[in-house]
Design a protein around this motif. Structure first.
Motif, PDB file in Angstrom:
ATOM      1  N   GLU A 119     -10.812 -20.229   8.005  1.00  0.00           N
ATOM      2  CA  GLU A 119     -11.557 -18.994   7.724  1.00  0.00           C
ATOM      3  C   GLU A 119     -10.824 -18.065   6.765  1.00  0.00           C
ATOM      4  OE1 GLU A 119     -13.657 -16.871  10.935  1.00  0.00           O
ATOM      5  OE2 GLU A 119     -12.859 -18.432  12.263  1.00  0.00           O
ATOM      6  N   TRP A 120      -9.593 -17.721   7.089  1.00  0.00           N
ATOM      7  CA  TRP A 120      -8.885 -16.679   6.352  1.00  0.00           C
ATOM      8  C   TRP A 120      -8.696 -17.084   4.893  1.00  0.00           C
ATOM      9  CZ3 TRP A 120      -3.841 -15.619   4.285  1.00  0.00           C
ATOM     10  CH2 TRP A 120      -3.552 -14.261   4.153  1.00  0.00           C
ATOM     11  N   GLY A 121      -9.157 -16.238   4.006  1.00  0.00           N
ATOM     12  CA  GLY A 121      -8.987 -16.501   2.574  1.00  0.00           C
ATOM     13  C   GLY A 121     -10.074 -17.363   1.968  1.00  0.00           C
ATOM     14  N   ILE A 122     -10.997 -17.832   2.781  1.00  0.00           N
ATOM     15  CA  ILE A 122     -12.093 -18.672   2.273  1.00  0.00           C
ATOM     16  C   ILE A 122     -13.298 -17.770   2.026  1.00  0.00           C
ATOM     17  CG2 ILE A 122     -13.672 -20.569   2.815  1.00  0.00           C
ATOM     18  CD1 ILE A 122     -11.365 -21.763   4.516  1.00  0.00           C
ATOM     19  N   PRO A 123     -13.852 -17.790   0.817  1.00  0.00           N
ATOM     20  CA  PRO A 123     -14.968 -16.904   0.500  1.00  0.00           C
ATOM     21  C   PRO A 123     -16.126 -17.019   1.490  1.00  0.00           C
ATOM     22  CG  PRO A 123     -14.111 -17.870  -1.502  1.00  0.00           C
ATOM     23  CD  PRO A 123     -13.429 -18.578  -0.347  1.00  0.00           C
ATOM     24  N   LEU A 124     -16.549 -15.855   1.961  1.00  0.00           N
ATOM     25  CA  LEU A 124     -17.632 -15.726   2.933  1.00  0.00           C
ATOM     26  C   LEU A 124     -18.745 -14.923   2.277  1.00  0.00           C
ATOM     27  CD1 LEU A 124     -18.590 -16.041   5.928  1.00  0.00           C
ATOM     28  CD2 LEU A 124     -17.368 -13.907   6.392  1.00  0.00           C
ATOM     29  N   TYR A 125     -19.973 -15.443   2.324  1.00  0.00           N
ATOM     30  CA  TYR A 125     -21.078 -14.797   1.624  1.00  0.00           C
ATOM     31  C   TYR A 125     -22.259 -14.447   2.523  1.00  0.00           C
ATOM     32  CZ  TYR A 125     -18.526 -16.539  -2.428  1.00  0.00           C
ATOM     33  OH  TYR A 125     -17.551 -16.803  -3.356  1.00  0.00           O
ATOM     34  N   ASP A 126     -22.243 -14.849   3.761  1.00  0.00           N
ATOM     35  CA  ASP A 126     -23.343 -14.579   4.683  1.00  0.00           C
ATOM     36  C   ASP A 126     -23.330 -13.114   5.106  1.00  0.00           C
ATOM     37  OD1 ASP A 126     -24.046 -14.415   7.835  1.00  0.00           O
ATOM     38  OD2 ASP A 126     -25.346 -15.871   6.828  1.00  0.00           O
ATOM     39  N   ASP A 127     -24.445 -12.399   4.885  1.00  0.00           N
ATOM     40  CA  ASP A 127     -24.495 -10.963   5.158  1.00  0.00           C
ATOM     41  C   ASP A 127     -24.092 -10.606   6.589  1.00  0.00           C
ATOM     42  OD1 ASP A 127     -25.272 -10.322   2.585  1.00  0.00           O
ATOM     43  OD2 ASP A 127     -27.057  -9.230   3.195  1.00  0.00           O
TER      44      ASP A 127
ATOM     45  N   LEU B  68     -20.457 -11.134   7.144  1.00  0.00           N
ATOM     46  CA  LEU B  68     -19.699 -10.095   6.442  1.00  0.00           C
ATOM     47  C   LEU B  68     -19.705  -8.798   7.247  1.00  0.00           C
ATOM     48  CD1 LEU B  68     -20.928 -10.774   2.803  1.00  0.00           C
ATOM     49  CD2 LEU B  68     -18.583 -11.079   3.645  1.00  0.00           C
ATOM     50  N   PHE B  69     -20.854  -8.480   7.844  1.00  0.00           N
ATOM     51  CA  PHE B  69     -20.957  -7.296   8.701  1.00  0.00           C
ATOM     52  C   PHE B  69     -20.061  -7.456   9.928  1.00  0.00           C
ATOM     53  CE2 PHE B  69     -23.169  -5.050  12.221  1.00  0.00           C
ATOM     54  CZ  PHE B  69     -23.064  -3.750  11.742  1.00  0.00           C
ATOM     55  N   GLU B  70     -20.094  -8.635  10.532  1.00  0.00           N
ATOM     56  CA  GLU B  70     -19.243  -8.898  11.699  1.00  0.00           C
ATOM     57  C   GLU B  70     -17.774  -8.695  11.359  1.00  0.00           C
ATOM     58  OE1 GLU B  70     -17.591 -12.830  14.003  1.00  0.00           O
ATOM     59  OE2 GLU B  70     -19.763 -12.733  13.721  1.00  0.00           O
ATOM     60  N   MET B  71     -17.328  -9.298  10.277  1.00  0.00           N
ATOM     61  CA  MET B  71     -15.907  -9.212   9.931  1.00  0.00           C
ATOM     62  C   MET B  71     -15.487  -7.782   9.604  1.00  0.00           C
ATOM     63  SD  MET B  71     -14.566 -12.065  10.559  1.00  0.00           S
ATOM     64  CE  MET B  71     -12.944 -11.720   9.882  1.00  0.00           C
ATOM     65  N   LEU B  72     -16.353  -7.017   8.965  1.00  0.00           N
ATOM     66  CA  LEU B  72     -16.023  -5.622   8.676  1.00  0.00           C
ATOM     67  C   LEU B  72     -15.793  -4.849   9.971  1.00  0.00           C
ATOM     68  CD1 LEU B  72     -15.678  -3.479   6.427  1.00  0.00           C
ATOM     69  CD2 LEU B  72     -18.097  -2.928   6.783  1.00  0.00           C
ATOM     70  N   ASN B  73     -16.637  -5.089  10.944  1.00  0.00           N
ATOM     71  CA  ASN B  73     -16.499  -4.392  12.224  1.00  0.00           C
ATOM     72  C   ASN B  73     -15.324  -4.894  13.044  1.00  0.00           C
ATOM     73  OD1 ASN B  73     -18.725  -2.341  12.496  1.00  0.00           O
ATOM     74  ND2 ASN B  73     -19.863  -4.122  11.784  1.00  0.00           N
TER      75      ASN B  73
ATOM     76  N   PHE C 260     -25.987  -7.275   1.476  1.00  0.00           N
ATOM     77  CA  PHE C 260     -24.646  -6.734   1.660  1.00  0.00           C
ATOM     78  C   PHE C 260     -23.658  -7.522   0.821  1.00  0.00           C
ATOM     79  CE2 PHE C 260     -20.680  -5.893   4.055  1.00  0.00           C
ATOM     80  CZ  PHE C 260     -20.687  -4.510   3.956  1.00  0.00           C
ATOM     81  N   ARG C 261     -23.893  -8.800   0.696  1.00  0.00           N
ATOM     82  CA  ARG C 261     -23.034  -9.681  -0.096  1.00  0.00           C
ATOM     83  C   ARG C 261     -22.950  -9.200  -1.535  1.00  0.00           C
ATOM     84  NH1 ARG C 261     -22.526 -12.477  -4.226  1.00  0.00           N
ATOM     85  NH2 ARG C 261     -21.953 -14.628  -4.378  1.00  0.00           N
ATOM     86  N   THR C 262     -24.099  -8.861  -2.125  1.00  0.00           N
ATOM     87  CA  THR C 262     -24.119  -8.385  -3.509  1.00  0.00           C
ATOM     88  C   THR C 262     -23.264  -7.139  -3.651  1.00  0.00           C
ATOM     89  OG1 THR C 262     -26.310  -9.314  -3.874  1.00  0.00           O
ATOM     90  CG2 THR C 262     -25.624  -7.555  -5.363  1.00  0.00           C
TER      91      THR C 262
ATOM     92  N   HIS D 125     -27.777  -1.138   6.500  1.00  0.00           N
ATOM     93  CA  HIS D 125     -29.191  -1.196   6.118  1.00  0.00           C
ATOM     94  C   HIS D 125     -29.465  -0.405   4.840  1.00  0.00           C
ATOM     95  CE1 HIS D 125     -31.092  -3.639   9.173  1.00  0.00           C
ATOM     96  NE2 HIS D 125     -30.271  -3.101  10.059  1.00  0.00           N
ATOM     97  N   ARG D 126     -28.793   0.720   4.668  1.00  0.00           N
ATOM     98  CA  ARG D 126     -28.957   1.491   3.433  1.00  0.00           C
ATOM     99  C   ARG D 126     -28.422   0.712   2.234  1.00  0.00           C
ATOM    100  NH1 ARG D 126     -27.442   5.610   7.124  1.00  0.00           N
ATOM    101  NH2 ARG D 126     -25.280   5.576   6.390  1.00  0.00           N
ATOM    102  N   VAL D 127     -27.291   0.032   2.413  1.00  0.00           N
ATOM    103  CA  VAL D 127     -26.711  -0.775   1.335  1.00  0.00           C
ATOM    104  C   VAL D 127     -27.647  -1.930   0.973  1.00  0.00           C
ATOM    105  CG1 VAL D 127     -24.858  -2.423   0.813  1.00  0.00           C
ATOM    106  CG2 VAL D 127     -24.296  -0.152   1.700  1.00  0.00           C
ATOM    107  N   VAL D 128     -28.169  -2.606   1.975  1.00  0.00           N
ATOM    108  CA  VAL D 128     -29.085  -3.729   1.712  1.00  0.00           C
ATOM    109  C   VAL D 128     -30.328  -3.235   0.984  1.00  0.00           C
ATOM    110  CG1 VAL D 128     -30.567  -5.463   2.811  1.00  0.00           C
ATOM    111  CG2 VAL D 128     -28.201  -5.174   3.584  1.00  0.00           C
ATOM    112  N   GLU D 129     -30.814  -2.073   1.372  1.00  0.00           N
ATOM    113  CA  GLU D 129     -31.985  -1.506   0.700  1.00  0.00           C
ATOM    114  C   GLU D 129     -31.678  -1.233  -0.775  1.00  0.00           C
ATOM    115  OE1 GLU D 129     -34.304   2.606   1.238  1.00  0.00           O
ATOM    116  OE2 GLU D 129     -34.338   1.321   3.033  1.00  0.00           O
ATOM    117  N   GLU D 130     -30.482  -0.748  -1.056  1.00  0.00           N
ATOM    118  CA  GLU D 130     -30.103  -0.408  -2.426  1.00  0.00           C
ATOM    119  C   GLU D 130     -29.739  -1.631  -3.264  1.00  0.00           C
ATOM    120  OE1 GLU D 130     -26.724   2.203  -4.855  1.00  0.00           O
ATOM    121  OE2 GLU D 130     -27.019   2.569  -2.712  1.00  0.00           O
ATOM    122  N   PHE D 131     -28.989  -2.575  -2.683  1.00  0.00           N
ATOM    123  CA  PHE D 131     -28.445  -3.690  -3.457  1.00  0.00           C
ATOM    124  C   PHE D 131     -29.163  -5.021  -3.229  1.00  0.00           C
ATOM    125  CE2 PHE D 131     -25.054  -0.616  -3.381  1.00  0.00           C
ATOM    126  CZ  PHE D 131     -24.474  -0.709  -4.632  1.00  0.00           C
TER     127      PHE D 131
END
Length: 187
Positions: A20-28, A31-36, A112-114, A103-109
């Motif tokens: 996992e560590w250092g391997i690119p992750l793109y699933d929204d 990504l939310f889980e890891m941030l939290n 979340f990945r983007t 949700h605000r980020v997803v609405e704008e971009f």
């Protein structure tokens, strides 16, 4: 087989490092889980959080932001009684606040990945450190990310947490040059 020197002998930690560590992750949602989870780590070790990760996933509905956004005081009280997670009200509230900001980020971009991968123009940064003492705890980029996340309403996203997040999701590959995972982004 030589690994980064922060890895202990626990198979859970070894698996995290190797797969996992250092391997690119793109699933929204991941990504939310890891941030939290990185936010939950504040003041603690990643190993402590990693051992509780499955409990966190159960407690927070798989870190589904569409579910977390609806958590109320009753749910917070329930989470504060859950011995499988870090029972810190500010950290629990941060996950809920982060779901709203997500949700605000997803609405704008659009995703979340983007948004998050835009900080590195969709290209992982490959560092070349030979010692863990050389690995920074934060960078100008993690500071910029932190400021932008905070501006958007995210919590527990200081520059050090952001740098650890960048490492965890593969935006930055800090496997040591002596590690068998270096220089690839997959072990």
């Amino acid at each position: 087989m030589q690994r980064c020197d922060w890895v202990n002998s626990d198979p859970l930690y070894i698996n995290y490092h190797d797969h996992e560590w250092g391997i690119p992750l793109y699933d929204d949602q991941k990504l939310f889980e890891m941030l939290n989870l990185e936010g939950a780590q504040a003041g603690l070790s990643w190993y402590t959080i990693l051992k509780k990760r499955e409990n966190y996933r159960q407690a927070f509905d798989g870190f589904d932001p569409s579910k977390v956004i609806h958590y109320d005081e009753r749910k917070i009280a329930e989470l504060l009684l859950n011995p499988g997670i870090i029972r810190n009200k500010r950290k629990i509230q941060a996950v809920i606040d982060n779901a709203h900001a997500y949700h605000r980020v997803v609405e704008e971009f659009g995703s979340f990945r983007t948004y998050i991968w835009g900080f590195v123009d969709d290209k992982p940064i490959m560092n070349h450190f030979s010692s863990s003492e050389d690995v920074p705890s934060s960078t100008a980029l993690s500071l910029r990310m932190s400021k932008d996340l905070k501006k958007r309403g995210f919590k527990f996203v200081g520059p050090t947490i952001c740098y650890a997040y960048m490492q965890a999701i593969g935006m930055v590959n800090d496997h040591l040059t002596t590690c068998f995972c270096y220089p690839s982004s997959t072990c």
